[in-house]
Design a protein around this motif. Structure first.
Motif, mmCIF file in Angstrom:
data_model
loop_
_atom_site.group_PDB
_atom_site.id
_atom_site.type_symbol
_atom_site.label_atom_id
_atom_site.label_comp_id
_atom_site.label_asym_id
_atom_site.label_seq_id
_atom_site.Cartn_x
_atom_site.Cartn_y
_atom_site.Cartn_z
ATOM 1 N N GLU A 1 19.778 -31.246 12.332
ATOM 2 C CA GLU A 1 18.379 -30.792 12.320
ATOM 3 C C GLU A 1 17.419 -31.783 12.972
ATOM 4 O O GLU A 1 16.211 -31.595 12.941
ATOM 5 C CB GLU A 1 17.920 -30.546 10.866
ATOM 6 N N THR A 2 17.969 -32.866 13.526
ATOM 7 C CA THR A 2 17.119 -33.912 14.113
ATOM 8 C C THR A 2 16.751 -33.573 15.551
ATOM 9 O O THR A 2 17.634 -33.252 16.348
ATOM 10 C CB THR A 2 17.853 -35.272 14.125
ATOM 11 N N VAL A 3 15.460 -33.669 15.876
ATOM 12 C CA VAL A 3 15.080 -33.574 17.286
ATOM 13 C C VAL A 3 14.748 -34.980 17.798
ATOM 14 O O VAL A 3 13.994 -35.722 17.165
ATOM 15 C CB VAL A 3 13.913 -32.581 17.544
ATOM 16 N N MET B 1 8.754 -35.078 5.466
ATOM 17 C CA MET B 1 9.270 -35.280 6.831
ATOM 18 C C MET B 1 9.628 -36.747 7.045
ATOM 19 O O MET B 1 8.883 -37.635 6.648
ATOM 20 C CB MET B 1 8.202 -34.859 7.855
ATOM 21 N N LYS B 2 10.759 -36.976 7.660
ATOM 22 C CA LYS B 2 11.160 -38.341 7.998
ATOM 23 C C LYS B 2 11.184 -38.508 9.523
ATOM 24 O O LYS B 2 11.827 -37.727 10.230
ATOM 25 C CB LYS B 2 12.546 -38.659 7.426
ATOM 26 N N VAL B 3 10.457 -39.507 9.970
ATOM 27 C CA VAL B 3 10.394 -39.808 11.399
ATOM 28 C C VAL B 3 10.947 -41.210 11.618
ATOM 29 O O VAL B 3 10.631 -42.129 10.856
ATOM 30 C CB VAL B 3 8.929 -39.727 11.907
ATOM 31 N N VAL B 4 11.782 -41.361 12.628
ATOM 32 C CA VAL B 4 12.224 -42.713 13.012
ATOM 33 C C VAL B 4 11.712 -42.994 14.415
ATOM 34 O O VAL B 4 11.870 -42.174 15.323
ATOM 35 C CB VAL B 4 13.761 -42.853 12.971
ATOM 36 N N VAL B 5 11.046 -44.136 14.563
ATOM 37 C CA VAL B 5 10.547 -44.535 15.878
ATOM 38 C C VAL B 5 11.430 -45.667 16.401
ATOM 39 O O VAL B 5 11.541 -46.717 15.779
ATOM 40 C CB VAL B 5 9.076 -44.997 15.799
ATOM 41 N N VAL B 6 12.079 -45.416 17.528
ATOM 42 C CA VAL B 6 12.921 -46.445 18.154
ATOM 43 C C VAL B 6 12.088 -47.094 19.264
ATOM 44 O O VAL B 6 11.763 -46.449 20.262
ATOM 45 C CB VAL B 6 14.221 -45.829 18.721
ATOM 46 N N GLY B 7 11.720 -48.333 19.070
ATOM 47 C CA GLY B 7 10.834 -49.020 20.013
ATOM 48 C C GLY B 7 9.400 -48.864 19.543
ATOM 49 O O GLY B 7 8.736 -47.880 19.842
ATOM 50 N N ASP C 1 14.042 -36.067 10.609
ATOM 51 C CA ASP C 1 13.602 -34.808 11.207
ATOM 52 C C ASP C 1 13.277 -35.008 12.686
ATOM 53 O O ASP C 1 13.604 -34.183 13.523
ATOM 54 C CB ASP C 1 12.361 -34.288 10.462
ATOM 55 N N VAL C 2 12.606 -36.118 12.950
ATOM 56 C CA VAL C 2 12.184 -36.411 14.318
ATOM 57 C C VAL C 2 12.530 -37.861 14.638
ATOM 58 O O VAL C 2 12.275 -38.764 13.831
ATOM 59 C CB VAL C 2 10.657 -36.207 14.481
#
Lengths: 286, 286
Positions: free
Chosen positions: B85-87, B1-7, B60-61
């Motif tokens: 597929e990104t939420v 799973m790949k998660v990107v956190v903006v901020g 993914d998220v």
């Protein structure tokens, strides 16, 4: 040592607890207008027995922890009953009027005017907790009006309970405490009221409340029986702080109405220095 | 799973912490306007690497935790970049304007409007803590606008983090949250301001401050960069609650001026039922 606690609730009961722990041979008796409080305090082991003002004559220490309007009436009577070696300590959140009513009392030198800055939002004997006073500030007013030997006796007791002592005159006490304590209570009570009024129609609003709300309304759980008399006795100072608070809220509102959000940022940024100030409050270091 | 956190501050960083703990194989990347925050977040192990909006396509998220005015500008751009597929989940404390700016976006169905009701008064990557979201309420708005599969993906994540889900429309969210969160912050900031103004001349006033004061001004430590935008976006609702709050304070003041202390007692006694209400707030049960 014989100690009598007049008003055996959160404050008086917590004194009883700590005194018993630090003075194993002490005999603690209680006086309370509410007889069920007396029974509860005996059951909880806070006091050994009930007594009356007649039992004050041979007490070493009398601790008076009752609402400040009642205190203003009862303190002169309590002093009438005490013996020469008795020190009477109060725990009232206001000091000017209390000091005034006993200023000319023949036994003024048996009284030490105190305000231990400690408590919780709960009340009654079952709210009494151990160690409540440890590390807390105890403001003593007009110390020079108390007999030297009785000052010593009280200070020895406070030291055992772990309290920090600060000396102040009653007028300054009442002025300052209005800002750092009395105003907080009004702010919290009215915040609670505002949200409850809304909630009447919107039941699930509290499902959205987080720890921030909980923190700001915590004091709205406080005892009205304790707080109405405090506002009465410290009316002038509390009105002054409340007026300043309302003015600040009005100016915040005005900035919002004017879309001055940069101004709001500045306001909040300046107020952020409360962080450093709070770090300086001894009890937050725990 | 790949998660990107903006901020990658308190909110985004705490998400990163919990996601890593519950998904050991996750790859977490970060985006932040403040490059020192990115470096700090890597050092703290919150994120594995920095990325840019180009890195959103295969995520993914995406969790967006930035001030709400910036969010209103960036969210449409973020949606432009994400894959099918990104939420995209936000954490904004206001919901109406945010939902509005993406209402017509071709990738609206990739976005799930959220408000996790959790936080502390601290900010920045170092403020991130484990378990921040455990047992906390997450308000989801316009759930029906999000693709079903992406709803599922987000809900599975929230469940692992221990969050309770509540569904609400954006207007009701903004109206209610003004009472239980935004107003608390104003009340606290202005209380802090009122006392600090006084303290300028009276240095030792804070020596008298107790835990009650600390509790009511806690939120005055909050980040102005987060809160000025919230007040801007929720202006109408906040002004309404603030007006009611000021009116309640004015009426309290009037009762004091009229020496109506029995009335004050009643006011406080009625507000005491906040005790029962607070007992119903899930996070206070800890």
């Amino acid at each position: 040592m014989k100690v009598v606690v007049v008003g055996i609730g959160l404050i008086g009961g917590s004194f009883a607890k700590d005194i018993r722990e630090t003075h194993p041979k002490v005999c603690i008796e209680g006086i309370d207008a509410n007889t069920s409080h007396i029974e509860e305090a005996i059951d909880l082991g806070l006091i050994d027995a009930a007594t009356t003002y007649k039992g004050l004559a041979d007490a070493d220490v009398v601790i008076v922890a009752i609402p400040v309007t009642v205190l203003a009436k009862e303190l002169p009577i309590i002093l009438d009953y005490v013996g020469e070696e008795t020190v009477v300590i109060d725990a009232g959140s206001t000091k000017a009027q209390i000091c005034k009513v006993v200023a000319e009392h023949p036994k003024r030198r048996n009284y030490l005017a105190c305000h231990p800055i400690a408590g919780t939002e709960y009340s009654g004997p079952s709210a009494a907790i151990s160690g409540l006073y440890n590390g807390k500030t105890n403001i003593i007013c007009e110390v020079e009006q108390t007999a030297f030997k009785l000052q010593e006796k009280a200070l020895a007791l406070f030291e055992k309970l772990g309290m920090r002592i600060r000396y102040m005159n009653p007028d300054n006490h009442d002025k300052h405490i209005a800002y750092v304590s009395h105003l907080s209570h009004i702010s919290s009570f009215m915040l609670g009221k505002t949200v409850i009024e809304k909630e009447k129609n919107e039941r699930d609003i509290f499902d959205m409340a987080g720890s921030g709300f909980e923190s700001t309304v915590r004091l709205a759980k406080s005892s009205p029986a304790m707080w109405a008399p405090i506002f009465e006795q410290n009316k002038a100072n509390v009105l002054e702080t409340l007026t300043e608070y309302i003015n600040n809220l009005e100016s915040f509102k005005k900035m919002m109405e004017d879309d001055d959000f940069d101004g709001l940022y500045e306001e909040m940024n300046n107020t952020n220095r409360i962080k450093q100030i709070l770090n300086g409050i001894p009890l937050t270091k725990k």
